[in-house]
Write a protein that holds these residues in place. Structure first.
Motif, PDB file in Angstrom:
ATOM      1  N   ILE A  39       0.857  -1.187   0.000  1.00 16.39           N
ATOM      2  CA  ILE A  39       0.000   0.000   0.000  1.00 16.39           C
ATOM      3  C   ILE A  39       0.894   1.238   0.000  1.00 16.39           C
ATOM      4  CG2 ILE A  39      -1.802   1.246   1.252  1.00 16.39           C
ATOM      5  CD1 ILE A  39      -2.468  -1.543   2.559  1.00 16.39           C
ATOM      6  N   PRO A  40       0.867   2.034  -1.089  1.00 16.81           N
ATOM      7  CA  PRO A  40       1.667   3.264  -1.103  1.00 16.81           C
ATOM      8  C   PRO A  40       1.140   4.256  -0.063  1.00 16.81           C
ATOM      9  CG  PRO A  40       0.758   2.775  -3.282  1.00 16.81           C
ATOM     10  CD  PRO A  40       0.141   1.829  -2.323  1.00 16.81           C
ATOM     11  N   HIS A  41       2.025   5.004   0.530  1.00 19.45           N
ATOM     12  CA  HIS A  41       1.659   5.982   1.560  1.00 19.45           C
ATOM     13  C   HIS A  41       1.858   7.388   1.022  1.00 19.45           C
ATOM     14  CE1 HIS A  41       2.805   8.078   5.552  1.00 19.45           C
ATOM     15  NE2 HIS A  41       1.521   8.206   5.339  1.00 19.45           N
ATOM     16  N   ASP A  42       0.766   8.134   0.940  1.00 20.22           N
ATOM     17  CA  ASP A  42       0.824   9.538   0.537  1.00 20.22           C
ATOM     18  C   ASP A  42       1.121  10.368   1.784  1.00 20.22           C
ATOM     19  OD1 ASP A  42       0.560  12.079  -0.500  1.00 20.22           O
ATOM     20  OD2 ASP A  42      -1.610  11.954  -0.763  1.00 20.22           O
ATOM     21  N   LYS A  43       2.375  10.752   1.948  1.00 18.02           N
ATOM     22  CA  LYS A  43       2.818  11.451   3.149  1.00 18.02           C
ATOM     23  C   LYS A  43       2.381  12.912   3.191  1.00 18.02           C
ATOM     24  CE  LYS A  43       6.906  10.083   1.970  1.00 18.02           C
ATOM     25  NZ  LYS A  43       6.770   9.131   0.927  1.00 18.02           N
ATOM     26  N   SER A  44       1.834  13.412   2.102  1.00 19.63           N
ATOM     27  CA  SER A  44       1.498  14.831   2.050  1.00 19.63           C
ATOM     28  C   SER A  44       0.186  15.153   2.747  1.00 19.63           C
ATOM     29  CB  SER A  44       1.422  15.301   0.593  1.00 19.63           C
ATOM     30  OG  SER A  44       0.367  14.624  -0.072  1.00 19.63           O
ATOM     31  N   GLY A  45      -0.667  14.173   2.918  1.00 19.59           N
ATOM     32  CA  GLY A  45      -1.986  14.421   3.508  1.00 19.59           C
ATOM     33  C   GLY A  45      -1.934  14.638   5.007  1.00 19.59           C
ATOM     34  N   GLN A  46      -2.801  15.525   5.477  1.00 20.19           N
ATOM     35  CA  GLN A  46      -2.945  15.786   6.906  1.00 20.19           C
ATOM     36  C   GLN A  46      -3.443  14.503   7.581  1.00 20.19           C
ATOM     37  OE1 GLN A  46      -1.624  18.259   8.118  1.00 20.19           O
ATOM     38  NE2 GLN A  46      -2.866  19.634   9.281  1.00 20.19           N
ATOM     39  N   GLY A  47      -2.813  14.056   8.633  1.00 18.81           N
ATOM     40  CA  GLY A  47      -3.247  12.874   9.349  1.00 18.81           C
ATOM     41  C   GLY A  47      -2.992  11.570   8.613  1.00 18.81           C
ATOM     42  N   SER A  48      -2.066  11.573   7.664  1.00 23.89           N
ATOM     43  CA  SER A  48      -1.821  10.373   6.855  1.00 23.89           C
ATOM     44  C   SER A  48      -1.320   9.201   7.694  1.00 23.89           C
ATOM     45  CB  SER A  48      -0.845  10.677   5.721  1.00 23.89           C
ATOM     46  OG  SER A  48       0.437  10.966   6.217  1.00 23.89           O
ATOM     47  N   GLN A  49      -0.553   9.469   8.763  1.00 25.83           N
ATOM     48  CA  GLN A  49      -0.075   8.379   9.601  1.00 25.83           C
ATOM     49  C   GLN A  49      -1.214   7.760  10.404  1.00 25.83           C
ATOM     50  OE1 GLN A  49       2.830  10.724  11.479  1.00 25.83           O
ATOM     51  NE2 GLN A  49       1.596  11.230  13.239  1.00 25.83           N
ATOM     52  N   ILE A  50      -2.215   8.550  10.747  1.00 28.77           N
ATOM     53  CA  ILE A  50      -3.401   8.019  11.439  1.00 28.77           C
ATOM     54  C   ILE A  50      -4.158   7.106  10.484  1.00 28.77           C
ATOM     55  CG2 ILE A  50      -5.591   8.595  12.560  1.00 28.77           C
ATOM     56  CD1 ILE A  50      -3.105   9.457  14.173  1.00 28.77           C
ATOM     57  N   ALA A  51      -4.291   7.530   9.239  1.00 27.08           N
ATOM     58  CA  ALA A  51      -4.962   6.696   8.232  1.00 27.08           C
ATOM     59  C   ALA A  51      -4.205   5.377   8.049  1.00 27.08           C
ATOM     60  CB  ALA A  51      -5.061   7.452   6.906  1.00 27.08           C
ATOM     61  N   LEU A  52      -2.873   5.428   8.073  1.00 26.84           N
ATOM     62  CA  LEU A  52      -2.068   4.203   7.976  1.00 26.84           C
ATOM     63  C   LEU A  52      -2.315   3.283   9.174  1.00 26.84           C
ATOM     64  CD1 LEU A  52       1.516   5.096   6.697  1.00 26.84           C
ATOM     65  CD2 LEU A  52       0.036   3.300   5.867  1.00 26.84           C
ATOM     66  N   ALA A  53      -2.372   3.853  10.360  1.00 25.52           N
ATOM     67  CA  ALA A  53      -2.644   3.052  11.558  1.00 25.52           C
ATOM     68  C   ALA A  53      -4.016   2.403  11.463  1.00 25.52           C
ATOM     69  CB  ALA A  53      -2.547   3.923  12.807  1.00 25.52           C
ATOM     70  N   GLU A  54      -4.988   3.149  10.985  1.00 23.89           N
ATOM     71  CA  GLU A  54      -6.335   2.599  10.828  1.00 23.89           C
ATOM     72  C   GLU A  54      -6.364   1.494   9.781  1.00 23.89           C
ATOM     73  OE1 GLU A  54      -8.579   6.181  10.197  1.00 23.89           O
ATOM     74  OE2 GLU A  54      -8.640   6.619  12.359  1.00 23.89           O
ATOM     75  N   MET A  55      -5.536   1.618   8.749  1.00 21.61           N
ATOM     76  CA  MET A  55      -5.434   0.572   7.730  1.00 21.61           C
ATOM     77  C   MET A  55      -4.889  -0.728   8.343  1.00 21.61           C
ATOM     78  SD  MET A  55      -4.026   1.131   3.908  1.00 21.61           S
ATOM     79  CE  MET A  55      -4.982   2.632   3.909  1.00 21.61           C
ATOM     80  N   ILE A  56      -3.950  -0.593   9.252  1.00 19.55           N
ATOM     81  CA  ILE A  56      -3.401  -1.753   9.960  1.00 19.55           C
ATOM     82  C   ILE A  56      -4.524  -2.461  10.724  1.00 19.55           C
ATOM     83  CG2 ILE A  56      -1.883  -2.432  11.882  1.00 19.55           C
ATOM     84  CD1 ILE A  56       0.038  -0.189  10.871  1.00 19.55           C
ATOM     85  N   LEU A  57      -5.371  -1.673  11.368  1.00 22.23           N
ATOM     86  CA  LEU A  57      -6.498  -2.249  12.107  1.00 22.23           C
ATOM     87  C   LEU A  57      -7.515  -2.886  11.168  1.00 22.23           C
ATOM     88  CD1 LEU A  57      -7.085   0.527  14.799  1.00 22.23           C
ATOM     89  CD2 LEU A  57      -5.593  -1.479  14.905  1.00 22.23           C
ATOM     90  N   GLN A  58      -7.791  -2.231  10.035  1.00 24.18           N
ATOM     91  CA  GLN A  58      -8.749  -2.773   9.068  1.00 24.18           C
ATOM     92  C   GLN A  58      -8.289  -4.114   8.513  1.00 24.18           C
ATOM     93  OE1 GLN A  58      -9.168   0.290   6.124  1.00 24.18           O
ATOM     94  NE2 GLN A  58     -10.342   1.629   7.479  1.00 24.18           N
ATOM     95  N   HIS A  59      -6.992  -4.281   8.346  1.00 23.38           N
ATOM     96  CA  HIS A  59      -6.448  -5.537   7.827  1.00 23.38           C
ATOM     97  C   HIS A  59      -6.229  -6.574   8.934  1.00 23.38           C
ATOM     98  CE1 HIS A  59      -5.656  -3.223   4.136  1.00 23.38           C
ATOM     99  NE2 HIS A  59      -5.712  -4.411   3.564  1.00 23.38           N
TER     100      HIS A  59
END
Length: 134
Positions: A39-59
């Motif tokens: 999963i590519p990570h768009d680092k430019s978005g506000q709160g992108s690391q939170i979205a990544l953490a939530e993706m970990i939970l979703q998977h």
């Protein structure tokens, strides 16, 4: 069982990235089949690391192998019982093998020290961290 790995590239040969919030890719690895979803990570978005953490939970990942974690991400993962391992300096594949052999260091707090952060969860059941209960 799924394990998440923050990685510099899109494959298991890629190094574990040293800082979760700036990782270029999140790898979701099924350790039974070694099937890897990149999963590519768009680092430019506000709160992108939170979205990544939530993706970990979703998977439904049981663990994350990474480098440094920000406090907000640490809390999200710890509160959902996702084990955090420090794997910087290894390839994703090497880190997964080291995790299986219990050779990776646990990330016990956002600073990355061995001290257990007793405030990282507020569960009614007892938790064991670094050999003590709280």
């Amino acid at each position: 069982m799924n394990i998440a790995v923050s990685a510099a590239g899109a494959s298991l040969a890629s190094p574990v990235f040293e800082e979760f919030s700036k990782t270029p890719f999140l790898l979701i690895v099924n350790v039974e089949t070694m099937e890897c979803t990149s999963i590519p990570h768009d680092k430019s978005g506000q709160g992108s690391q939170i979205a990544l953490a939530e993706m970990i939970l979703q998977h439904r990942c049981e663990a994350l192998i990474t480098g440094k974690l920000e406090e907000d991400v640490f809390k999200i993962l710890a509160d959902d019982h996702v084990t955090r391992f420090f794997g910087s300096g290894l390839s994703a594949e090497e880190a997964l093998m080291a995790m299986e052999r219990r050779k990776l260091k646990l990330i016990r707090n956002p600073e990355g020290t061995d001290e257990c952060n007793e405030n990282h969860h507020e569960l009614e059941e007892l938790q064991v961290c670094s050999g003590h209960q709280h």
